[in-house]
Every structure is written in C-alpha cells, then in structure tokens.
Design a protein around this motif. Sequence first.
Motif, PDB file in Angstrom:
ATOM      1  N   UNK A 151       6.107 -47.692 -52.818  1.00  0.00           N
ATOM      2  CA  UNK A 151       7.198 -48.140 -51.960  1.00  0.00           C
ATOM      3  C   UNK A 151       7.507 -49.592 -52.259  1.00  0.00           C
ATOM      4  N   UNK A 152       8.758 -49.953 -52.106  1.00  0.00           N
ATOM      5  CA  UNK A 152       9.148 -51.357 -52.192  1.00  0.00           C
ATOM      6  C   UNK A 152       8.310 -52.205 -51.235  1.00  0.00           C
ATOM      7  N   UNK A 153       7.964 -51.639 -50.087  1.00  0.00           N
ATOM      8  CA  UNK A 153       7.189 -52.401 -49.104  1.00  0.00           C
ATOM      9  C   UNK A 153       5.783 -52.689 -49.613  1.00  0.00           C
ATOM     10  N   UNK A 154       5.279 -51.852 -50.511  1.00  0.00           N
ATOM     11  CA  UNK A 154       3.987 -52.118 -51.116  1.00  0.00           C
ATOM     12  C   UNK A 154       4.038 -53.233 -52.137  1.00  0.00           C
ATOM     13  N   UNK A 155       5.234 -53.596 -52.545  1.00  0.00           N
ATOM     14  CA  UNK A 155       5.407 -54.689 -53.507  1.00  0.00           C
ATOM     15  C   UNK A 155       5.711 -56.022 -52.833  1.00  0.00           C
ATOM     16  N   UNK A 156       6.288 -55.967 -51.646  1.00  0.00           N
ATOM     17  CA  UNK A 156       6.691 -57.207 -50.978  1.00  0.00           C
ATOM     18  C   UNK A 156       5.978 -57.437 -49.650  1.00  0.00           C
ATOM     19  N   UNK A 157       5.337 -56.383 -49.082  1.00  0.00           N
ATOM     20  CA  UNK A 157       4.798 -56.498 -47.725  1.00  0.00           C
ATOM     21  C   UNK A 157       5.923 -56.445 -46.708  1.00  0.00           C
ATOM     22  N   UNK A 158       5.563 -56.080 -45.458  1.00  0.00           N
ATOM     23  CA  UNK A 158       6.616 -56.005 -44.443  1.00  0.00           C
ATOM     24  C   UNK A 158       5.987 -56.027 -43.052  1.00  0.00           C
ATOM     25  N   UNK A 159       6.618 -56.740 -42.108  1.00  0.00           N
ATOM     26  CA  UNK A 159       6.077 -56.758 -40.748  1.00  0.00           C
ATOM     27  C   UNK A 159       6.154 -55.389 -40.089  1.00  0.00           C
ATOM     28  N   UNK A 160       5.138 -55.077 -39.333  1.00  0.00           N
ATOM     29  CA  UNK A 160       5.123 -53.819 -38.589  1.00  0.00           C
ATOM     30  C   UNK A 160       4.554 -52.633 -39.337  1.00  0.00           C
ATOM     31  N   UNK A 161       4.338 -52.783 -40.642  1.00  0.00           N
ATOM     32  CA  UNK A 161       3.801 -51.664 -41.437  1.00  0.00           C
ATOM     33  C   UNK A 161       2.741 -52.171 -42.412  1.00  0.00           C
ATOM     34  N   UNK A 162       1.894 -53.068 -41.967  1.00  0.00           N
ATOM     35  CA  UNK A 162       0.889 -53.653 -42.863  1.00  0.00           C
ATOM     36  C   UNK A 162      -0.023 -52.589 -43.439  1.00  0.00           C
ATOM     37  N   UNK A 163      -0.360 -51.576 -42.637  1.00  0.00           N
ATOM     38  CA  UNK A 163      -1.240 -50.511 -43.132  1.00  0.00           C
ATOM     39  C   UNK A 163      -0.542 -49.706 -44.224  1.00  0.00           C
ATOM     40  N   UNK A 164       0.727 -49.348 -43.999  1.00  0.00           N
ATOM     41  CA  UNK A 164       1.498 -48.587 -44.989  1.00  0.00           C
ATOM     42  C   UNK A 164       1.701 -49.399 -46.265  1.00  0.00           C
TER      43      UNK A 164
END
Length: 258
Positions: A151-164
Amino acid sequence: MNSLSGAGASRLEGKVVLVTGGGTGLGRSVVLAVARAGGDVALTYHTSDDGAREAADQARELGVRCEVRALDVRNQHEVSDAVDWTVATFGRLDGLVNNAGVMPEHPFLEITAEQWDDVMRTDLTGAFYASQAAIPVMLDGGGGSIVNIASRLGQVGWPGVAHYASAKAGSIALMKSISREFGQRGIRANAVSPGVMNTDMGRTVMEGEIGRKRMAELPLGRFAEPEEVADAVVFLLSDESALFLGQTLCPNAGGLMP
C-alpha cells in the motif's frame, strides 16, 4: 485448453496462481485478471463466501479452472493446507498473490495489543506463512512468482492506521528478502503498492472531504480502478517480468513518486 482470445490472453497460460482474499475488492479483480490472462486460479477467502463463488464462476466463464477454499491466513496450518490443496487440485503452483488484508482505523495511542496483533497476523504474517509454504513447491517446479499487495500507506505512513501501514511496509521488506535469498533459484518476489482504489474499502476514503484532499494530490486527476491495479499484478506473475526481483510497482495515479 482454454477459450481465451485477444491480446494478453495467454500471458499466464499453463500457470496456476493462488490468490488469498480473492472474494472481494482488489483480490477479486486479480482473480479475474489472472483468468483473462489464461491462468488457472486457486481462490481463497475468509468471510466472503458468496463473493468468492461468484468470482470463481466468472473466472470459469473465461475458460480457465478456478477452485475455491476458505482460509484464515492468520492460521499457519490452514495456510499450509491451502498450498497442499492447490498442488493436489491443479498439479502445480506457479504464482502466489498475498492479497488478504484488513485496514481498521484506530488513533495510534488507542491501538490495543490485540488490534495490533490481528492486523500484523492478517496483513504480514499471513504473507509470510503463504510464501514459506509455497516456495518449496515452486522450487520443485523450477521457479515461481510471489506478489505481495502492499500500500502507498506502507511507503509513507499515515495517521490512524499505524498498524496497517507498518504491516504493509513489512510486506515490502519481506518480498525483497525472499528475492535476495531465492532469486538465483528461480523465485521472484515483488510488490504492488496501490493508492486509493474504487473498492468497498477505498470508497470509505474517496467520499467526503478526505477524498477531495487526496484527489487533489493526484496528477492523473482520478482514483484507480481495481482492474488497473490487477493488471500490474498479472505483469509480475508473467514471464514478461523476468528481470523484476524485489521491486515495488506503484499504480497510485501519481500520488507517490518514489
């Protein structure tokens, strides 16, 4: 012999691909994209029984074999049994798509140990279990391709989904490690890291103010359709990607340009 015709219809002909979480969303699109490319599919699902069986029927209409099995990727024995079932049913295993995943939303300071563990076991440990079970079979067959859905979020990090985000970042490191250890023996492992897609999960982000802000970040000016992302998965499963090991493809409409 399948009845497919047209460009790209034989890219995966003769190959068998195991897809986890194949009953809904991107997983379902991957199942159908593999079928359109001529590959047979072992489709596993956790809770979406009706969706999985509908996807299997649609795949069969494209002229390939598609069999369905329930699977909880958090359970190592179930995962190992699913790989054995795939080989017993189809006679081989050429590709693995680690797609099963969950994305709950919790503020970082409110994530419980149980919530953290559940996301990690589903989104990362499940991919480890499946890859560890599949690689010996692939080695016996002369090689294979593993695709982790990151996921893009795994490359940049994101608030509210740190575990994901952490689990998806781990899945990227996992496929790089697999490629370095088994690349010379014919195993290729890569990742596909999409942005927001027009799926049930993605629409929760697309709608409202958050969606408008995310849309403004996209040079393409629109979100992705899951079928478009599935095409990237098929490319990595096919022999066309022979030089791709440890790579992350990013079909994210330009939202992240690594």
